[in-house]
Design a protein around this motif. Structure first.
Motif, short mmCIF file in Angstrom:
data_model
loop_
_atom_site.label_atom_id
_atom_site.label_comp_id
_atom_site.label_asym_id
_atom_site.label_seq_id
_atom_site.Cartn_x
_atom_site.Cartn_y
_atom_site.Cartn_z
N ALA A 25 0.84 -1.20 0.00
CA ALA A 25 0.00 0.00 0.00
C ALA A 25 0.88 1.25 0.00
CB ALA A 25 -0.88 0.02 1.25
N ASP A 26 0.29 2.40 -0.35
CA ASP A 26 1.05 3.65 -0.21
C ASP A 26 1.00 4.08 1.26
OD1 ASP A 26 -1.82 4.78 -1.70
OD2 ASP A 26 -1.27 5.45 0.31
N ASP A 27 1.70 5.15 1.59
CA ASP A 27 1.85 5.54 2.99
C ASP A 27 0.52 5.62 3.75
OD1 ASP A 27 4.66 7.93 2.81
OD2 ASP A 27 4.52 5.77 2.46
N ARG A 28 -0.40 6.35 3.18
CA ARG A 28 -1.66 6.60 3.89
C ARG A 28 -2.46 5.33 4.08
NH1 ARG A 28 -5.75 11.36 1.94
NH2 ARG A 28 -7.41 10.95 3.44
N ALA A 29 -2.57 4.53 3.03
CA ALA A 29 -3.34 3.28 3.13
C ALA A 29 -2.69 2.30 4.10
CB ALA A 29 -3.46 2.66 1.74
N ALA A 30 -1.35 2.33 4.14
CA ALA A 30 -0.65 1.42 5.06
C ALA A 30 -0.93 1.79 6.52
CB ALA A 30 0.86 1.47 4.78
N VAL A 31 -1.02 3.09 6.79
CA VAL A 31 -1.35 3.52 8.16
C VAL A 31 -2.76 3.06 8.52
CG1 VAL A 31 -1.67 5.52 9.68
CG2 VAL A 31 0.22 5.50 8.04
N GLU A 32 -3.67 3.17 7.56
CA GLU A 32 -5.06 2.70 7.81
C GLU A 32 -5.07 1.19 8.08
OE1 GLU A 32 -7.01 6.21 5.00
OE2 GLU A 32 -6.75 4.16 4.20
N MET A 33 -4.19 0.44 7.39
CA MET A 33 -4.14 -1.01 7.62
C MET A 33 -3.64 -1.31 9.04
SD MET A 33 -2.64 -2.35 3.97
CE MET A 33 -2.80 -4.11 4.31
N ASP B 155 -4.07 7.97 20.25
CA ASP B 155 -5.52 8.08 20.02
C ASP B 155 -5.92 7.54 18.65
OD1 ASP B 155 -6.00 11.28 21.74
OD2 ASP B 155 -5.61 9.20 22.40
N GLN B 156 -4.93 7.43 17.77
CA GLN B 156 -5.19 6.91 16.42
C GLN B 156 -4.91 5.41 16.33
OE1 GLN B 156 -6.35 8.57 13.69
NE2 GLN B 156 -6.80 10.16 15.19
N GLY B 157 -4.67 4.77 17.49
CA GLY B 157 -4.41 3.32 17.48
C GLY B 157 -3.03 2.98 16.94
N LEU B 158 -2.12 3.95 17.06
CA LEU B 158 -0.77 3.77 16.53
C LEU B 158 0.27 3.99 17.62
CD1 LEU B 158 -1.32 6.03 13.38
CD2 LEU B 158 -1.31 3.53 13.36
N VAL B 159 1.43 3.36 17.46
CA VAL B 159 2.57 3.63 18.35
C VAL B 159 3.75 4.01 17.49
CG1 VAL B 159 4.22 2.57 19.92
CG2 VAL B 159 1.82 2.05 20.17
N ASP C 242 1.07 -1.03 14.88
CA ASP C 242 -0.32 -1.16 15.32
C ASP C 242 -0.33 -1.19 16.85
OD1 ASP C 242 -2.56 -4.09 15.04
OD2 ASP C 242 -2.66 -2.29 16.29
N LYS C 243 -1.09 -0.27 17.51
CA LYS C 243 -1.04 -0.17 18.98
C LYS C 243 -1.57 -1.42 19.67
CE LYS C 243 -2.22 2.84 22.87
NZ LYS C 243 -2.63 1.70 23.72
N ASN C 244 -2.61 -2.01 19.16
CA ASN C 244 -3.17 -3.22 19.80
C ASN C 244 -2.13 -4.34 19.82
OD1 ASN C 244 -5.64 -2.08 20.26
ND2 ASN C 244 -6.41 -2.64 18.22
N LEU C 245 -1.43 -4.47 18.71
CA LEU C 245 -0.39 -5.50 18.64
C LEU C 245 0.70 -5.19 19.67
CD1 LEU C 245 0.82 -7.97 17.08
CD2 LEU C 245 2.02 -6.29 15.66
N TRP C 246 1.13 -3.91 19.68
CA TRP C 246 2.19 -3.48 20.61
C TRP C 246 1.79 -3.78 22.05
CZ3 TRP C 246 7.08 -1.93 20.97
CH2 TRP C 246 7.49 -1.15 22.06
N ASP C 247 0.54 -3.48 22.40
CA ASP C 247 0.07 -3.71 23.78
C ASP C 247 0.03 -5.19 24.12
OD1 ASP C 247 -2.32 -0.93 23.61
OD2 ASP C 247 -0.14 -1.00 24.00
#
Ligand code: TK8
Length: 368
Positions: A108-116, A172-176, A279-284
């Protein structure tokens, strides 16, 4: 007579049994073959850079968690070198993870990869900060033109309190955010004319990243900007949909932009960081030891990426001067560029957050 029937029946049942056993052996034979094939492929590639088939398979149940990394640039780029360094550092320290690197926007491109990452369908991506404004508007601070004086100052600002604060905004965006890497100082290329003065930008159709600050800046400088994903850029230049684009020297050389662009101008108009995201859920879901290992590997691989990015940037500029007409921008012309974009900084202060902009500019001044 009865005995014969019994005998016949036994033979018949036995034959059935043998037939059933014979089938499974065959299957076993196949799996071994494919496992061999798989490992062969892996062996041949040997660098852990996966292909889409691998991506679809994801992690195998019984062993290591697979961490798939998506990046937009190709496998010659210092960002790819950094990602492979991360793989090496992680896999030499633990069997908990195996890292696969997917380059050239295969996934994916940058933006779509962040959404994934937010959807949990991808583990890691390392995008430019510019598309991140679509998730965290404060990230627009990095796009304010002509604000970052050098890569060394960028390191101090990003690796300091300000960088930590900006990473904190991702949760807050589910990212780390694990580390700041380098994309670099951006420079303009085009296939229409040499650009030595802001006046030369008049009407030039320039591709920008998906970011309003970049769009407004190029408009203020007189060009005709259009936002586009990185994965579409090369063919857009080839087909003449755009006249030009802007990226750091390593990208311009290693993505072969000189094949479709004739003019290069040393504008150095924005310093773009890459940010290492998970991905924050994975990280947690990881324990403290695993988190420490991954964080340290991302930071160390980031230092390696920065060092390589700077070495390659110098080499790339020399190589590009062979294939393109290079224009240095004079100090007085550079001053005209700066003046032209001042309204853009004012305009976007609110969308970014005036406190964030002030803090960022103060940090730069502190280290300058
Ligand atoms: C690659 C992008 C690229 C960026 C751009 O995925 O889009 O022009 O500079 O490096 O992040």
């Amino acid at each position: 007579m009865k005995k014969n029937w019994l005998l016949l029946l036994t033979v018949f049942v036995l034959m059935l049994l043998i037939a059933a056993c014979g089938g499974s052996d065959e299957e076993e034979g196949n799996e071994e073959a494919s496992a061999d094939e798989g490992s062969e492929t892996e062996e041949t590639e040997g660098d852990g850079s996966g292909d889409l088939e691998d991506f679809a398979e994801g992690s195998d149940e019984d062993s290591a968690q697979t961490l798939r990394i998506s990046i937009g640039v190709n496998d010659k780029h210092p960002e790819y070198e950094g990602a492979m360094k991360f793989k090496e550092l992680v896999e030499e320290q633990t069997d908990d993870f195996n890292v696969e690197v997917y380059h050239s926007g295969q996934i994916a491109d940058d933006r779509a990869a962040v959404e994934m990452l937010q959807l949990g369908s991808l583990e890691i991506t390392i995008p430019s900060t510019s598309p991140m404004v679509n998730f965290v508007p404060e990230y627009g601070v990095f796009d304010l033109p002509f604000t970052m004086p050098s890569a060394e100052v960028a390191d101090q600002v990003l690796d300091g309190e300000f960088g930590d604060k900006m990473m904190g905004l991702l949760e807050d965006q589910g990212l780390v955010g694990l580390a700041w890497w380098e994309n670099g100082f951006r420079n303009l290329t085009n296939d229409a004319k040499s650009v030595e003065s802001i006046d030369d930008l008049d009407g030039l159709k320039i591709r920008t990243m998906e970011n309003d600050i970049h769009l407004d800046a190029w408009e203020e400088m007189g060009a005709n900007p259009t936002p586009m994903a990185f994965t579409e850029l090369f063919s857009a230049m080839q087909q003449g949909t755009v006249d030009g684009q802007e990226n750091p020297y390593p990208t311009i050389e290693l993505e072969n932009y000189y094949e479709v662009q004739d003019y290069l101008s040393g504008t150095n108009h924005v310093y773009t960081p890459f940010i290492f995201l998970m991905d924050k859920n994975l990280w947690d879901s990881f324990d403290e030891e695993q988190q420490t290992l991954l964080k340290e590997a991302a930071v160390e691989a980031g230092e390696f990426n920065r060092q390589r990015s700077r070495e390659v940037a110098e080499e790339s500029l020399e190589n590009l001067k062979e294939d393109m007409e290079f224009s240095e921008i004079s100090d007085e012309e550079m001053e005209r560029f700066r003046e032209a974009v001042e309204p853009v900084i004012e305009k976007h202060k609110d969308s970014i957050g005036a406190d964030i902009v002030d803090e960022y500019l103060a940090e730069i001044e502190k280290y300058e």
